[in-house]
Every structure is written in C-alpha cells, then in structure tokens.
Design an enzyme around this catalytic site. Structure first.
Site, short mmCIF file in Angstrom:
data_model
loop_
_atom_site.label_atom_id
_atom_site.label_comp_id
_atom_site.label_asym_id
_atom_site.label_seq_id
_atom_site.Cartn_x
_atom_site.Cartn_y
_atom_site.Cartn_z
N HIS A 87 -1.72 2.11 14.01
CA HIS A 87 -0.51 2.50 14.74
C HIS A 87 0.29 3.55 13.96
CE1 HIS A 87 -1.87 -0.79 17.18
NE2 HIS A 87 -1.81 -1.58 16.12
N GLU A 125 4.02 -4.22 13.02
CA GLU A 125 2.66 -4.07 12.52
C GLU A 125 2.47 -2.73 11.82
OE1 GLU A 125 -2.00 -4.11 14.08
OE2 GLU A 125 -0.35 -4.24 15.53
N GLU A 256 -8.36 -7.38 10.78
CA GLU A 256 -7.16 -8.00 11.34
C GLU A 256 -6.71 -9.04 10.32
OE1 GLU A 256 -5.41 -7.31 13.90
OE2 GLU A 256 -6.63 -6.58 15.57
#
Length: 291
Positions: A87, A125, A256
């Site tokens: 991101h 995040e 993750e």
C-alpha cells in the site's frame, strides 16, 4: 491484506483495490472496497516516518593487513533483494489513480492498489509495512546485501501492482518479499502466512519461490510467531489471484504478518519493539534463503 474477499480500513476510509494482498478468499474476511472516484472527503492516513539506513562501516570492507590473507567475501555479494511494502500513505486521497484497472496476471484485471487495512485503534497497514520494510532494509544493507524498495516513502500513491512486479523483474532480484498485514474480522483469527503464486507460471515461481516461502515460514515460526489459524495450511498459502506474484519473473512471496484486528497482534504491530521482532525474523529468513 489481499484483494479477494471484503475487509474494511477504518471509519474514515473505504479500502481501495489491493496491491498484492490484504483480503483473502476465505469466508468471513472482508475485501478492500474501491473508493468512490468522486471522493475528496477521505483524509490521508497518518504517515509514518522513514527510519534512517545506517551506513555500512568502512572498516568492515577493509582488506586484511596480511599480504597472504584472502579478502572475505561479503554475505550474499552480488545478490539483490526487492522489498515491497504494501500500500502507500497517499492512496486514500487518490481514488481515481488507485481504482485504475491494471493487468494482474492469468488474464485478470484488478485495481491498481488499495489503502489496506488498519487496527481497531486506527494504526494503518501502510504505516506498518513501511516501518517493517525499512527495518529489514537497514539490516540487510548492513550485511552488504543490495536492497531495492518498490516505493521510496510512505507519502506517495501506488505504485500499481503490475509496476511493483516489474521492479523486481528489472532488478533481476534474487528474492522479492512483499510485506503486509491482514484485516480479518473472524473471531480469534490470528497468525502469519506466506503466499506464493500457484500453480507457477514460470520457473522462478516454482521451486525457488516455494523454497523462499518455506524458509521464511520456518524462520518466523522458530522466532515464536504463530502460523495462521484461518488462511492456508501450516503458514503457507498458494494463491492464483495476487498480481504482484502472478506477474513476477523472480522468486517472490507475500508475507501477511498477522491480523490487525486481533488485539494481541494489533498491539505488536503498533509497538516499535513488536515491529522490530517481525523485521528481525523476516531478515533472518531472507538471509537464510540467500545462503
């Protein structure tokens, strides 16, 4: 956080189409939602500051004083690691750019990127992935390993999933590691998992990528991190829907690190000491893979 089923970022921002992960194909896990293209009402998330990269000590590279001694070869000399912090801090304020459809491999088209997810307390995040990636970069460069980042800071937009894959390909990376955190609202969901492209589309996505995934999984588990209770098997998750992995021509995986909606893992993500633990484990896994 991946780009399959639904998940939310926060009360202020609807999620945008992910880069390579952060919503998952399992039931009960929310998918990131595209921001409306007319939205100028979403404030950009709080940005994390880039940690400085300590310079490599010049004394470490000095030749031995003895004329008969053989200079020591730096660890993994000549190898390149591409780190892909998931991101970006400017994504939420730029829905038109982030919603743009781009190739994602296997004939798929997906949104360029997303905002990602956040803890219930609002720690995003993109802040977490940037902070951990910079810590990993610092540790690897201190070992003499060349590191390329897919984004230079936590204030920009994107890059798109296809551009991130291209960075690893163009760098002829020995390993590409994308760093993310999940956002499952399933009760009790916790633990990390490593995603890799499957079935493989090229040789690099076969044994090399599988070995990279297994090595990172083993090292993180040995460091005390629990494997995922809700995605994949024994901390490994083969995927065919993640553009950054599908488009890679180099060994690539997506980590993750855990579930940002789990209270215990959220506390670790928001803590500098917790982020350092994740960075240390990921660094150790990369170094072990490089051999």
């Amino acid at each position: 956080m991946t780009s399959s089923p639904r998940r939310t970022l926060s009360a202020l921002a609807l999620a945008v189409g992910l880069v390579a992960a952060c919503s998952t194909p399992e039931a009960g896990i929310p998918q990131s939602m595209p921001l409306p293209t007319t939205a100028a009402n979403v404030a950009a998330p709080t940005l994390s500051q880039e940690l400085p990269v300590p310079p490599t000590s010049s004394s470490a590279s000095q030749a031995p004083t003895s004329s008969s001694a053989t200079p020591v070869k730096p660890p993994a000399a000549g190898k390149v690691v591409v780190l892909d912090p998931g991101h970006n801090g400017g994504n939420a304020a730029n829905p038109a750019k982030i919603n743009k459809q781009v190739p994602a491999g296997r004939g798929q088209m997906k949104a360029c990127n997303t905002t990602g997810t956040a803890t219930n307390a609002g720690y995003t995040e993109h802040e977490f992935t940037w902070d951990v990636s910079v810590r990993v970069r610092s540790a690897l460069t201190a070992k003499g390993i060349q590191v390329v980042m897919t984004r230079p800071n936590d204030t920009g937009v994107g890059p798109c999933v296809d551009e991130r894959a291209a960075i690893g390909n163009q760098a002829n990376a020995t390993a590409v590691v994308s760093i993310h955190a999940d956002g499952s609202t399933s009760p009790g969901a916790h633990g990390f998992h490593i995603a890799y492209s499957a079935p493989p589309l090229n040789a690099a996505q076969g044994e090399p990528a599988t070995k990279l995934a297994q090595t990172l999984r083993d090292v993180m588990a040995s460091a005390g991190f629990a494997t995922s209770t809700y995605i994949g098997t024994n901390g490994l998750s083969p995927r065919n829907d993640l553009g950054g992995l599908n488009l890679s021509e180099r060994p690539a995986v997506l980590v993750e690190c855990g579930n940002m909606r789990n209270p215990d893992e959220a506390a670790a993500f928001a803590s500098p000491a917790g982020r350092q633990r994740y960075a240390d484990a990921i660094t150790a896994g990369i170094i072990k893979y490089l051999g």
